[in-house]
Design a protein around this motif. Structure first.
Motif, PDB file in Angstrom:
ATOM      1  N   VAL A 347     -18.376  -4.439 -30.638  1.00 59.36           N
ATOM      2  CA  VAL A 347     -18.632  -4.976 -29.163  1.00 59.36           C
ATOM      3  C   VAL A 347     -19.497  -6.228 -28.752  1.00 59.36           C
ATOM      4  N   LEU A 348     -18.914  -7.263 -28.449  1.00 53.22           N
ATOM      5  CA  LEU A 348     -19.714  -8.472 -27.962  1.00 53.22           C
ATOM      6  C   LEU A 348     -20.374  -8.224 -26.777  1.00 53.22           C
ATOM      7  N   ASP A 349     -19.862  -7.351 -25.751  1.00 53.01           N
ATOM      8  CA  ASP A 349     -20.413  -7.580 -24.440  1.00 53.01           C
ATOM      9  C   ASP A 349     -19.591  -6.525 -23.598  1.00 53.01           C
ATOM     10  N   ARG A 350     -20.270  -5.921 -22.712  1.00 51.53           N
ATOM     11  CA  ARG A 350     -19.675  -5.090 -21.692  1.00 51.53           C
ATOM     12  C   ARG A 350     -19.771  -5.617 -20.224  1.00 51.53           C
ATOM     13  N   LEU A 351     -18.776  -5.860 -19.400  1.00 60.37           N
ATOM     14  CA  LEU A 351     -18.909  -6.082 -17.975  1.00 60.37           C
ATOM     15  C   LEU A 351     -18.514  -4.906 -17.228  1.00 60.37           C
ATOM     16  N   ASP A 352     -19.430  -4.372 -16.275  1.00 61.58           N
ATOM     17  CA  ASP A 352     -18.928  -3.190 -15.560  1.00 61.58           C
ATOM     18  C   ASP A 352     -18.960  -3.274 -14.136  1.00 61.58           C
ATOM     19  N   ILE A 353     -18.316  -2.752 -13.293  1.00 59.48           N
ATOM     20  CA  ILE A 353     -17.932  -3.080 -11.952  1.00 59.48           C
ATOM     21  C   ILE A 353     -17.575  -1.481 -11.215  1.00 59.48           C
ATOM     22  N   ARG A 354     -18.228  -1.285 -10.148  1.00 62.67           N
ATOM     23  CA  ARG A 354     -18.085   0.047  -9.204  1.00 62.67           C
ATOM     24  C   ARG A 354     -16.579   0.076  -8.762  1.00 62.67           C
ATOM     25  N   LEU A 367     -12.733  15.949  -7.115  1.00 65.09           N
ATOM     26  CA  LEU A 367     -13.114  15.462  -8.144  1.00 65.09           C
ATOM     27  C   LEU A 367     -14.085  14.322  -7.787  1.00 65.09           C
ATOM     28  N   HIS A 368     -14.607  14.486  -6.595  1.00 65.52           N
ATOM     29  CA  HIS A 368     -15.434  13.463  -6.069  1.00 65.52           C
ATOM     30  C   HIS A 368     -16.765  13.371  -6.707  1.00 65.52           C
ATOM     31  N   ALA A 369     -17.286  14.351  -7.690  1.00 62.75           N
ATOM     32  CA  ALA A 369     -18.519  13.955  -8.482  1.00 62.75           C
ATOM     33  C   ALA A 369     -18.073  13.032  -9.492  1.00 62.75           C
ATOM     34  N   ALA A 370     -16.931  13.072 -10.053  1.00 57.46           N
ATOM     35  CA  ALA A 370     -16.676  12.359 -11.142  1.00 57.46           C
ATOM     36  C   ALA A 370     -16.292  11.134 -10.721  1.00 57.46           C
ATOM     37  N   ARG A 371     -15.610  10.808  -9.658  1.00 58.50           N
ATOM     38  CA  ARG A 371     -15.002   9.695  -9.144  1.00 58.50           C
ATOM     39  C   ARG A 371     -16.338   8.593  -8.665  1.00 58.50           C
ATOM     40  N   ALA A 372     -17.257   9.375  -8.101  1.00 63.13           N
ATOM     41  CA  ALA A 372     -18.448   8.658  -7.281  1.00 63.13           C
ATOM     42  C   ALA A 372     -19.211   8.130  -8.623  1.00 63.13           C
ATOM     43  N   ALA A 373     -19.221   8.669  -9.834  1.00 65.80           N
ATOM     44  CA  ALA A 373     -19.745   8.085 -10.849  1.00 65.80           C
ATOM     45  C   ALA A 373     -19.182   7.114 -11.707  1.00 65.80           C
ATOM     46  N   GLU A 374     -17.910   6.894 -11.450  1.00 67.99           N
ATOM     47  CA  GLU A 374     -16.959   5.986 -12.288  1.00 67.99           C
ATOM     48  C   GLU A 374     -17.542   4.660 -12.482  1.00 67.99           C
ATOM     49  N   LEU A 375     -17.477   3.864 -13.601  1.00 72.10           N
ATOM     50  CA  LEU A 375     -17.413   2.662 -13.777  1.00 72.10           C
ATOM     51  C   LEU A 375     -16.220   2.156 -14.385  1.00 72.10           C
ATOM     52  N   THR A 376     -15.659   0.948 -13.997  1.00 70.94           N
ATOM     53  CA  THR A 376     -14.549   0.278 -14.783  1.00 70.94           C
ATOM     54  C   THR A 376     -15.320  -0.979 -15.576  1.00 70.94           C
ATOM     55  N   SER A 377     -14.742  -0.950 -16.912  1.00 63.41           N
ATOM     56  CA  SER A 377     -15.759  -1.804 -17.794  1.00 63.41           C
ATOM     57  C   SER A 377     -14.736  -2.669 -18.682  1.00 63.41           C
ATOM     58  N   LEU A 378     -15.114  -3.956 -18.733  1.00 66.96           N
ATOM     59  CA  LEU A 378     -14.367  -4.879 -19.425  1.00 66.96           C
ATOM     60  C   LEU A 378     -15.133  -4.938 -20.861  1.00 66.96           C
ATOM     61  N   TRP A 379     -14.522  -4.363 -22.048  1.00 65.24           N
ATOM     62  CA  TRP A 379     -15.184  -4.680 -23.261  1.00 65.24           C
ATOM     63  C   TRP A 379     -14.719  -5.799 -23.887  1.00 65.24           C
ATOM     64  N   ARG A 380     -15.735  -6.607 -24.193  1.00 65.20           N
ATOM     65  CA  ARG A 380     -15.492  -7.697 -25.028  1.00 65.20           C
ATOM     66  C   ARG A 380     -15.655  -7.414 -26.694  1.00 65.20           C
ATOM     67  N   LEU A 381     -14.304  -7.202 -27.176  1.00 62.54           N
ATOM     68  CA  LEU A 381     -14.191  -6.771 -28.801  1.00 62.54           C
ATOM     69  C   LEU A 381     -13.909  -7.981 -29.627  1.00 62.54           C
ATOM     70  N   ALA A 382     -14.557  -7.833 -30.960  1.00 58.29           N
ATOM     71  CA  ALA A 382     -13.981  -8.802 -32.031  1.00 58.29           C
ATOM     72  C   ALA A 382     -14.040  -7.897 -33.376  1.00 58.29           C
ATOM     73  N   PRO A 383     -13.374  -8.586 -34.371  1.00 60.78           N
ATOM     74  CA  PRO A 383     -13.563  -7.919 -35.684  1.00 60.78           C
ATOM     75  C   PRO A 383     -14.991  -7.821 -36.113  1.00 60.78           C
ATOM     76  N   ARG A 384     -15.270  -6.839 -36.917  1.00 60.71           N
ATOM     77  CA  ARG A 384     -16.453  -6.956 -37.582  1.00 60.71           C
ATOM     78  C   ARG A 384     -16.544  -7.846 -38.832  1.00 60.71           C
TER      79      ARG A 384
END
Length: 384
Positions: A347-354, A367-384
């Protein structure tokens, strides 16, 4: 009263008795539901209570009355489906995973029951009922050229109408400074936060990018608008590719994006590979749910396992994924990180947004409790 089961018919045909004669017609179901085995013919004299009782018993209702009355009957049946049983007193709260599965079961049962109100459609997509609208354009957009008479659930038919209106109106995507016009059966980018993440992440290069599972083409279009000289966008669904081609043409980006029918990756390597797979592991119960549910995380695993082999040196893979599955107990963060590790990725970095959608603020959602805690992430990945 429910009729006896009809004699065996072809798997894609509905068979029923009407006026003392055995009749049949091609059965149409986008969700792959089998034709009902019990069918009664009904008209405007049928009450909503009687219709709902028949539907819950698994008896389909082939409508011969007024089309608008059928639509009102479906709405009345829907209100009966929404009635909630009384809550047990003093009971402990159920685990969220159990709540989720019960919610899914209730949704599936509701869809099955409401799908029991059937409408006949003629060879030219004409509906032979009083006050029936002309749905020829909506049917052609969804089904293609007419292939003879058929019977379809009113619920599916109205879904075609809704999809036609979305396609005509379009969905505004601020990050793209344009509109996306979703086609029937292709998931609409109504949740724009994941698009915002792709708009904000620093590009590792601007020569080439792969967009895996392009859908409406929204991310391919955004990458092109951000200055990527060439984008290769793949999808295995012909409807999605046609939708993406339409949207790219509307946005004037046809020359910048190559569309390719493929299961995941195109040939070759790129400095940037982007994928927004379905966010929840699970079995879809409807065609459009393939954009939400990923059986056994197949697409997620396939993207991760093939990423290193399709990245140029110094390249990045962008995985756009909600953590809703974690809050529902369907997949842990440890499991996701283990998938990265098994694929030889770091993982190079992770960007999050509500999320900004309405259900995240709906306290009545089970499912309100789960939806209220949700984050959407963009994982920046690269080969090790």
């Amino acid at each position: 009263m429910p009729s006896a089961p009809a004699p065996a018919a072809a798997p894609d045909h509905l068979q029923w008795n009407e006026g003392g004669a055995e009749l049949h017609a091609r059965w149409q179901s986008e969700n792959g539901a089998p034709p009902p085995r019990r069918v009664v013919v009904a008209d405007d004299t049928l009450t909503a209570d009687a219709a709902w009782r028949l539907a819950c018993e698994g008896t389909a209702i082939l409508w011969r009355g007024d089309f608008n009355n059928a639509r009102q009957l479906l709405q009345a049946m829907g209100r009966r489906a929404q009635r909630k049983p009384g809550k047990a007193k003093g009971g402990a709260a159920k685990p969220i995973t159990e709540v989720f599965h019960l919610h899914r079961q209730a949704q599936a049962q509701r869809a099955r029951s409401l799908g029991m109100l059937l409408i006949p459609v003629e060879d030219d997509y004409r509906i032979p009922l009083r006050r029936a609208p002309d749905l020829g354009v909506a049917c052609t957009e969804a089904y293609g050229p007419a292939r003879g008479p058929f019977v379809v659930s009113l619920r599916e038919l109205l879904g075609l109408v809704g999809a036609h209106e979305w396609r005509k109106k379009g969905v505004r995507v601020p990050a793209l400074d344009g509109d996306i016009h979703p086609h029937y059966g292709v998931f609409s980018p109504v949740r724009g936060e994941y698009v915002d993440l792709v708009a904000q992440a620093p590009l590792p290069a601007t020569t080439l990018a792969f967009d895996i599972g392009t859908g409406t083409g929204v991310l391919a279009a955004l990458l092109a608008r951000r200055g990527v000289e060439r984008v290769v966008a793949t999808d295995q669904d012909a409807r999605a590719l046609a939708c993406a081609a339409d949207n790219l043409g509307r946005l004037g980006l046809t020359g910048r994006v190559e569309l390719l029918q493929a299961d995941l990756y195109p040939p070759g390597r790129a400095p940037l590979v982007v994928c927004n797979p379905p966010w929840l592991p699970g079995k879809p119960s409807a065609a459009v749910e393939y954009a939400i549910y990923d059986p056994d995380s197949r697409m997620l695993r396939g993207f991760l396992d093939g990423l290193a082999a399709h990245l140029e040196p110094g390249g990045e893979g962008w995985l756009i994924l909600s953590d809703l599955a974690e809050h529902l107990g369907l997949r842990s963060r440890e499991t996701l990180l283990a998938l990265f590790d098994a694929a030889g990725l770091k993982v190079l970095d992770r960007l999050d947004i509500r999320p900004r959608h309405g259900r995240a603020q709906d306290a009545d959602d089970p499912l309100h409790a789960a939806r209220a805690a949700e984050l959407t992430s963009l994982w920046r990945l690269a080969p090790r």
